[in-house]
Design a protein around this motif. Structure first.
Motif, PDB file in Angstrom:
ATOM      1  N   SER A 152       0.549  -1.573   0.086  1.00 53.33           N
ATOM      2  CA  SER A 152      -0.026   0.227   0.065  1.00 53.33           C
ATOM      3  C   SER A 152       0.684   1.280  -0.101  1.00 53.33           C
ATOM      4  N   PHE A 153       0.613   1.620  -0.617  1.00 51.88           N
ATOM      5  CA  PHE A 153       1.114   3.747  -0.535  1.00 51.88           C
ATOM      6  C   PHE A 153       0.032   4.466  -0.418  1.00 51.88           C
ATOM      7  N   ALA A 154       0.897   5.828  -0.020  1.00 53.99           N
ATOM      8  CA  ALA A 154      -0.226   6.786   0.191  1.00 53.99           C
ATOM      9  C   ALA A 154       0.018   8.243  -1.194  1.00 53.99           C
ATOM     10  N   ILE A 155      -0.565   8.366  -0.738  1.00 56.97           N
ATOM     11  CA  ILE A 155      -0.938   9.666  -2.053  1.00 56.97           C
ATOM     12  C   ILE A 155      -1.513  10.704  -2.313  1.00 56.97           C
ATOM     13  N   ASP A 156      -1.619  12.336  -2.176  1.00 55.88           N
ATOM     14  CA  ASP A 156      -1.901  13.300  -2.467  1.00 55.88           C
ATOM     15  C   ASP A 156      -3.074  13.065  -3.107  1.00 55.88           C
ATOM     16  N   PRO A 157      -4.966  13.278  -2.129  1.00 60.11           N
ATOM     17  CA  PRO A 157      -5.963  13.010  -3.113  1.00 60.11           C
ATOM     18  C   PRO A 157      -5.945  13.943  -4.405  1.00 60.11           C
ATOM     19  N   PHE A 158      -5.579  15.106  -4.309  1.00 59.26           N
ATOM     20  CA  PHE A 158      -6.121  16.070  -4.892  1.00 59.26           C
ATOM     21  C   PHE A 158      -5.096  15.555  -5.952  1.00 59.26           C
ATOM     22  N   LYS A 159      -3.743  15.101  -6.514  1.00 56.61           N
ATOM     23  CA  LYS A 159      -3.119  14.362  -7.546  1.00 56.61           C
ATOM     24  C   LYS A 159      -4.090  12.957  -7.373  1.00 56.61           C
ATOM     25  N   LYS A 160      -4.372  11.759  -6.892  1.00 51.20           N
ATOM     26  CA  LYS A 160      -4.862  10.729  -7.326  1.00 51.20           C
ATOM     27  C   LYS A 160      -5.744  11.508  -7.865  1.00 51.20           C
ATOM     28  N   GLU A 161      -6.440  12.206  -7.734  1.00 55.90           N
ATOM     29  CA  GLU A 161      -8.074  12.250  -8.831  1.00 55.90           C
ATOM     30  C   GLU A 161      -7.642  12.841  -9.845  1.00 55.90           C
ATOM     31  N   CYS A 162      -6.236  13.935 -10.505  1.00 49.07           N
ATOM     32  CA  CYS A 162      -5.843  14.459 -11.420  1.00 49.07           C
ATOM     33  C   CYS A 162      -5.287  13.033 -12.369  1.00 49.07           C
ATOM     34  N   LEU A 163      -4.658  12.423 -11.785  1.00 50.79           N
ATOM     35  CA  LEU A 163      -3.848  11.475 -12.432  1.00 50.79           C
ATOM     36  C   LEU A 163      -5.087  10.407 -12.778  1.00 50.79           C
ATOM     37  N   VAL A 164      -5.913  10.208 -11.808  1.00 51.42           N
ATOM     38  CA  VAL A 164      -7.115   8.430 -12.194  1.00 51.42           C
ATOM     39  C   VAL A 164      -8.137   9.715 -13.186  1.00 51.42           C
ATOM     40  N   GLU A 165      -7.720  11.142 -13.769  1.00 51.20           N
ATOM     41  CA  GLU A 165      -9.046  11.546 -14.562  1.00 51.20           C
ATOM     42  C   GLU A 165      -8.314  12.042 -15.545  1.00 51.20           C
ATOM     43  N   GLY A 166      -6.885  12.236 -15.330  1.00 48.47           N
ATOM     44  CA  GLY A 166      -6.353  12.284 -16.926  1.00 48.47           C
ATOM     45  C   GLY A 166      -5.572  13.860 -16.882  1.00 48.47           C
ATOM     46  N   LEU A 167      -6.379  14.512 -15.984  1.00 48.81           N
ATOM     47  CA  LEU A 167      -6.564  16.165 -15.842  1.00 48.81           C
ATOM     48  C   LEU A 167      -4.634  17.170 -16.178  1.00 48.81           C
ATOM     49  N   ASP A 168      -5.240  17.559 -16.534  1.00 44.87           N
ATOM     50  CA  ASP A 168      -3.557  18.672 -16.827  1.00 44.87           C
ATOM     51  C   ASP A 168      -3.969  19.906 -15.768  1.00 44.87           C
TER      52      ASP A 168
END
Length: 202
Positions: A152-168
């Motif tokens: 398991s790894f931790a990640i900032d929720p906002f960063k995760k959202e952007c990566l999952v949704e492909g948002l630059d």
């Protein structure tokens, strides 16, 4: 940018600590446009005999497993471009340079921070079994190594959202397109002199 949800891919171990951005992309290549293919210059000056990325067993790797303080040094975003253009979607290390990690997220490159002993074990598995794959599940925040153990790894929720949704950054701004258009219309009425081509009083 392309969304990052799950990835099962070949992983390459790089048993080197304190890899800086000049090692990732030597400064002289920043003179070239990105269209020249920054992936061609990735680790350019490190490509000595035995360098893991030149081993055919790791050809096509999309996950890089390295050592502590990956991406330290200067803030050049080109270092991230070189990794992405070289086919990588994920880098795993015990720690990262802060600016590098921020630049990575903005370009669709996932950085996974795991304990030093866990990363060392993962590198060893990949060295003992060249060509092994790992699976990254970003929504679940797990990385499964060749031994099928899920970490398991931790990640900032906002960063995760952007990566999952492909948002630059551009895509994030365009989420507010209606509000931007509404402001432009009201501002043009309130201050017509700021609108290009409009002559006040004409």
């Amino acid at each position: 940018m392309d969304p990052f949800v799950t990835l099962t891919a070949l992983a390459v171990p790089l048993d080197i600590a304190n890899i800086d951005t000049d090692q990732l992309l030597p400064a002289r290549f920043l003179k070239k446009p990105r269209s020249a293919g920054y992936g061609n210059f990735l680790f350019h000056d490190e490509r000595k005999p035995g360098f893991p990325l030149d081993d055919p067993a790791y050809a096509g790797a999309r996950v890089l497993v390295s050592d502590r303080n990956f991406g330290c040094g200067s803030s050049r975003e080109g270092a991230v471009y070189a990794l992405v253009d070289g086919g990588f979607r994920c880098v795993v290390a015990p720690s990262f340079g802060d600016i590098f990690a921020a630049n990575a997220a903005k370009n669709g490159l996932l950085t996974i921070t795991l304990p030093e002993d866990a990363v060392a074990t993962l590198r060893r598995q990949l060295q003992e079994k060249p060509g092994a794959v790992v699976t990254v599940d970003l929504p679940a925040q797990t990385l499964t190594g060749p031994d099928r153990r899920a970490l398991s790894f931790a990640i900032d929720p906002f960063k995760k959202e952007c990566l999952v949704e492909g948002l630059d950054d551009v895509a994030l701004t365009l989420r507010h397109q209606d509000a931007i258009d509404a402001f432009d219309r009201s501002d043009a009425q309130a201050r017509p002199w700021v609108v290009p081509g409009v002559v006040p009083g004409a």
